[in-house]
Structures are given as structure tokens and as C-alpha cells.
Design an enzyme around this catalytic site. Structure first.
Site, PDB file in Angstrom:
ATOM      1  N   PRO A  12     -60.908 -83.162  28.239  1.00 43.00           N
ATOM      2  CA  PRO A  12     -62.018 -82.569  27.510  1.00 43.00           C
ATOM      3  C   PRO A  12     -61.795 -81.137  27.044  1.00 43.00           C
ATOM      4  O   PRO A  12     -61.274 -80.305  27.790  1.00 43.00           O
ATOM      5  CB  PRO A  12     -63.173 -82.607  28.526  1.00 43.00           C
ATOM      6  CG  PRO A  12     -62.829 -83.715  29.436  1.00 43.00           C
ATOM      7  CD  PRO A  12     -61.337 -83.780  29.496  1.00 43.00           C
ATOM      8  N   ASN A  13     -62.200 -80.899  25.812  1.00 37.07           N
ATOM      9  CA  ASN A  13     -62.239 -79.578  25.178  1.00 37.07           C
ATOM     10  C   ASN A  13     -60.868 -79.025  24.786  1.00 37.07           C
ATOM     11  O   ASN A  13     -60.781 -77.962  24.175  1.00 37.07           O
ATOM     12  CB  ASN A  13     -62.987 -78.558  26.066  1.00 37.07           C
ATOM     13  CG  ASN A  13     -64.419 -78.971  26.294  1.00 37.07           C
ATOM     14  OD1 ASN A  13     -65.118 -79.289  25.330  1.00 37.07           O
ATOM     15  ND2 ASN A  13     -64.862 -79.008  27.529  1.00 37.07           N
ATOM     16  N   ARG A  20     -60.613 -71.901  21.346  1.00 32.92           N
ATOM     17  CA  ARG A  20     -61.357 -71.878  22.615  1.00 32.92           C
ATOM     18  C   ARG A  20     -60.894 -70.705  23.494  1.00 32.92           C
ATOM     19  O   ARG A  20     -59.723 -70.661  23.895  1.00 32.92           O
ATOM     20  CB  ARG A  20     -61.092 -73.197  23.351  1.00 32.92           C
ATOM     21  CG  ARG A  20     -61.741 -73.283  24.709  1.00 32.92           C
ATOM     22  CD  ARG A  20     -61.269 -74.517  25.479  1.00 32.92           C
ATOM     23  NE  ARG A  20     -61.927 -74.598  26.761  1.00 32.92           N
ATOM     24  CZ  ARG A  20     -61.572 -75.425  27.737  1.00 32.92           C
ATOM     25  NH1 ARG A  20     -60.556 -76.260  27.568  1.00 32.92           N
ATOM     26  NH2 ARG A  20     -62.223 -75.416  28.879  1.00 32.92           N
ATOM     27  N   TYR A  25     -56.891 -69.086  27.077  1.00 35.56           N
ATOM     28  CA  TYR A  25     -56.040 -70.226  26.715  1.00 35.56           C
ATOM     29  C   TYR A  25     -55.040 -69.926  25.596  1.00 35.56           C
ATOM     30  O   TYR A  25     -54.231 -70.797  25.250  1.00 35.56           O
ATOM     31  CB  TYR A  25     -56.922 -71.415  26.320  1.00 35.56           C
ATOM     32  CG  TYR A  25     -57.813 -71.892  27.455  1.00 35.56           C
ATOM     33  CD1 TYR A  25     -57.253 -72.429  28.614  1.00 35.56           C
ATOM     34  CD2 TYR A  25     -59.198 -71.789  27.379  1.00 35.56           C
ATOM     35  CE1 TYR A  25     -58.056 -72.856  29.663  1.00 35.56           C
ATOM     36  CE2 TYR A  25     -60.018 -72.211  28.424  1.00 35.56           C
ATOM     37  CZ  TYR A  25     -59.440 -72.742  29.563  1.00 35.56           C
ATOM     38  OH  TYR A  25     -60.226 -73.164  30.612  1.00 35.56           O
ATOM     39  N   ASN A  76     -53.080 -82.889  31.564  1.00 38.53           N
ATOM     40  CA  ASN A  76     -53.995 -81.762  31.725  1.00 38.53           C
ATOM     41  C   ASN A  76     -55.394 -82.353  31.635  1.00 38.53           C
ATOM     42  O   ASN A  76     -55.897 -82.588  30.530  1.00 38.53           O
ATOM     43  CB  ASN A  76     -53.787 -80.712  30.634  1.00 38.53           C
ATOM     44  CG  ASN A  76     -54.729 -79.530  30.829  1.00 38.53           C
ATOM     45  OD1 ASN A  76     -55.630 -79.590  31.667  1.00 38.53           O
ATOM     46  ND2 ASN A  76     -54.518 -78.471  30.074  1.00 38.53           N
ATOM     47  N   ALA A  79     -61.544 -80.040  32.599  1.00 44.59           N
ATOM     48  CA  ALA A  79     -62.543 -79.922  33.667  1.00 44.59           C
ATOM     49  C   ALA A  79     -62.571 -81.157  34.574  1.00 44.59           C
ATOM     50  O   ALA A  79     -63.021 -81.076  35.729  1.00 44.59           O
ATOM     51  CB  ALA A  79     -63.920 -79.686  33.057  1.00 44.59           C
ATOM     52  N   GLU A 100     -49.369 -82.520  36.948  1.00 46.19           N
ATOM     53  CA  GLU A 100     -50.636 -81.902  36.536  1.00 46.19           C
ATOM     54  C   GLU A 100     -50.298 -80.597  35.802  1.00 46.19           C
ATOM     55  O   GLU A 100     -49.514 -79.788  36.303  1.00 46.19           O
ATOM     56  CB  GLU A 100     -51.475 -81.619  37.786  1.00 46.19           C
ATOM     57  CG  GLU A 100     -52.825 -81.009  37.502  1.00 46.19           C
ATOM     58  CD  GLU A 100     -53.580 -80.663  38.802  1.00 46.19           C
ATOM     59  OE1 GLU A 100     -53.261 -81.204  39.886  1.00 46.19           O
ATOM     60  OE2 GLU A 100     -54.491 -79.827  38.720  1.00 46.19           O
ATOM     61  N   HIS A 102     -51.738 -77.155  33.555  1.00 47.07           N
ATOM     62  CA  HIS A 102     -52.843 -76.296  33.108  1.00 47.07           C
ATOM     63  C   HIS A 102     -52.294 -75.097  32.363  1.00 47.07           C
ATOM     64  O   HIS A 102     -51.277 -74.520  32.782  1.00 47.07           O
ATOM     65  CB  HIS A 102     -53.674 -75.800  34.297  1.00 47.07           C
ATOM     66  CG  HIS A 102     -54.282 -76.903  35.086  1.00 47.07           C
ATOM     67  ND1 HIS A 102     -55.386 -77.595  34.650  1.00 47.07           N
ATOM     68  CD2 HIS A 102     -53.920 -77.466  36.255  1.00 47.07           C
ATOM     69  CE1 HIS A 102     -55.689 -78.533  35.530  1.00 47.07           C
ATOM     70  NE2 HIS A 102     -54.806 -78.485  36.516  1.00 47.07           N
ATOM     71  N   ARG A 109     -59.181 -68.322  39.068  1.00 46.90           N
ATOM     72  CA  ARG A 109     -60.415 -68.243  38.269  1.00 46.90           C
ATOM     73  C   ARG A 109     -61.645 -68.526  39.148  1.00 46.90           C
ATOM     74  O   ARG A 109     -61.634 -68.207  40.321  1.00 46.90           O
ATOM     75  CB  ARG A 109     -60.292 -69.214  37.090  1.00 46.90           C
ATOM     76  CG  ARG A 109     -59.112 -68.851  36.162  1.00 46.90           C
ATOM     77  CD  ARG A 109     -58.977 -69.830  35.013  1.00 46.90           C
ATOM     78  NE  ARG A 109     -60.169 -69.813  34.182  1.00 46.90           N
ATOM     79  CZ  ARG A 109     -60.432 -70.739  33.249  1.00 46.90           C
ATOM     80  NH1 ARG A 109     -59.572 -71.733  33.045  1.00 46.90           N
ATOM     81  NH2 ARG A 109     -61.530 -70.669  32.528  1.00 46.90           N
TER      82      ARG A 109
HETATM   83  C1  DQA Z   1     -57.609 -76.155  32.206  1.00 47.74           C
HETATM   84  C2  DQA Z   1     -58.289 -75.519  33.428  1.00 47.74           C
HETATM   85  C3  DQA Z   1     -59.593 -76.234  33.744  1.00 47.74           C
HETATM   86  O1  DQA Z   1     -60.223 -75.612  34.856  1.00 47.74           O
HETATM   87  C4  DQA Z   1     -60.534 -76.168  32.552  1.00 47.74           C
HETATM   88  O2  DQA Z   1     -61.718 -76.885  32.826  1.00 47.74           O
HETATM   89  C5  DQA Z   1     -59.900 -76.633  31.290  1.00 47.74           C
HETATM   90  C6  DQA Z   1     -58.545 -76.194  31.010  1.00 47.74           C
HETATM   91  C7  DQA Z   1     -56.334 -75.393  31.793  1.00 47.74           C
HETATM   92  O3  DQA Z   1     -55.522 -75.972  31.069  1.00 47.74           O
HETATM   93  O4  DQA Z   1     -56.170 -74.223  32.141  1.00 47.74           O
HETATM   94  O5  DQA Z   1     -60.517 -77.293  30.463  1.00 47.74           O
HETATM   95  O6  DQA Z   1     -57.237 -77.480  32.540  1.00 47.74           O
END
Ligand code: DQA
Length: 152
Positions: A12-13, A20, A25, A76, A79, A100, A102, A109
Site C-alpha cells: 500500500p501507498n 509521498r 522516502y 515491501n 503498512a 523484507e 523497506h 520511526r
Molecule cells: C515502509 C515502512 C512502513 O512502515 C510504511 O508503512 C510504508 C513504507 C518503507 O518502505 O519504509 O508504507 O515499508
């Protein structure tokens, strides 16, 4: 030399990367990350299939469909990292080596980001290197897969 097939999933996102919260990011878009991954994969004699969804069910389905098709997974989960037992179960179910990924370092954070529901199903984690996290994770995963298939 056979080619390794890697599936890269973003949750998501992450389609909003570039716009964003750039202070967290960065300004690289997801398309740019995917292009860089494809180039890096070629150097490593691998191929990478990149997908993004805002829906947990899509991600669970793609992990399930990876069985017999892909040798490794980069994920990735956005959330969903912090909530999704379904993604944890899917990774465990297919037992495909998974990293995983990120962009940020969730441990540095908000406290709710410190718990990963998927980490225990993964081989490893790359976090905190911005858009480079994806490429670093690809390199680590491909090296690990080669070691596995070439160790007597
Ligand atoms: C994320 C870190 C997550 O906590 C966050 O919700 C994201 C992006 C990252 O790539 O840093 O959407 O996965």
C-alpha cells in the site's frame, strides 16, 4: 548458467513514491526503482517481475502463485508489514526465500512500526537505504540463492 526468477512485491501507498513524504522516502518513483532492479537483475543473471497493490488479498494471491514460478521474493509490504498475518502465512506456505525490504528504517520511526508481522517468515531484511534498499536486497537474495544451489 540458469536464470533465477525473482518476484518483487510492493504494498500500500508505494505507488505514490516520488511524491509521498520525500523527506522519508526520497524522490525516486516506484517505476524508477523497478527499472533499476531490472538492470541490476540482468547483471546478476536473474529476472525480476515487479508488482504493486494496495490490497492485502492481491499480495497474498501473488505470493501463492509464485510457487513453482519464482525462486525468490522481495517484499515491501508497506503498512501491512505491521499488521498482516495473512502475508506471514503466505510466505510460510510457499517457503520461497523472501527478503523484507523497506526504504526507511522502521525501527527508527514511530513505535507502531517496530513490530513486523512478516519478519519471522523472511530470510532477511534490508531497510533504511532509501530506493537502494530494493537493489541491495536483490543482490543479497540472488547471492544467497546461488550459494544454496552451488554448495555441495
Ligand atoms: C515502509 C515502512 C512502513 O512502515 C510504511 O508503512 C510504508 C513504507 C518503507 O518502505 O519504509 O508504507 O515499508
Amino acid at each position: 548458467m540458469s536464470t533465477l526468477s525473482i518476484l518483487c512485491i510492493s504494498g500500500p501507498n508505494l505507488q505514490l513514491l516520488g511524491a509521498r513524504e520525500p523527506s522519508i522516502y526520497g524522490t525516486t518513483t516506484l517505476d524508477e526503482i523497478h527499472t533499476a532492479l531490472a538492470a541490476a537483475a540482468q547483471v546478476l543473471s536473474a529476472t525480476v517481475t515487479c508488482r504493486q497493490s494496495n490490497h492485502e488479498g492481491d499480495i497474498v494471491t501473488w505470493i501463492g502463485e509464485a510457487l513453482g514460478k519464482h525462486d525468490g521474493i522481495l517484499i515491501n509490504p508497506g503498512a501491512l508489514t505491521h499488521t498482516s498475518i495473512a502475508i506471514y502465512d503466505a510466505i510460510k506456505a510457499v517457503a520461497i526465500p523472501t527478503i523484507e525490504v523497506h526504504l526507511s528504517n522502521p525501527d527508527a520511526r514511530e513505535s507502531f512500526r517496530r513490530r513486523s508481522r512478516v519478519a519471522a517468515a523472511c530470510m532477511g531484511r534490508v531497510a533504511g537505504f532509501g530506493d537502494e534498499s530494493y537493489r541491495l536486497a536483490l543482490e543479497g537474495l540472488v547471492r544467497a540463492l546461488w550459494r544454496k544451489t552451488h554448495t555441495p
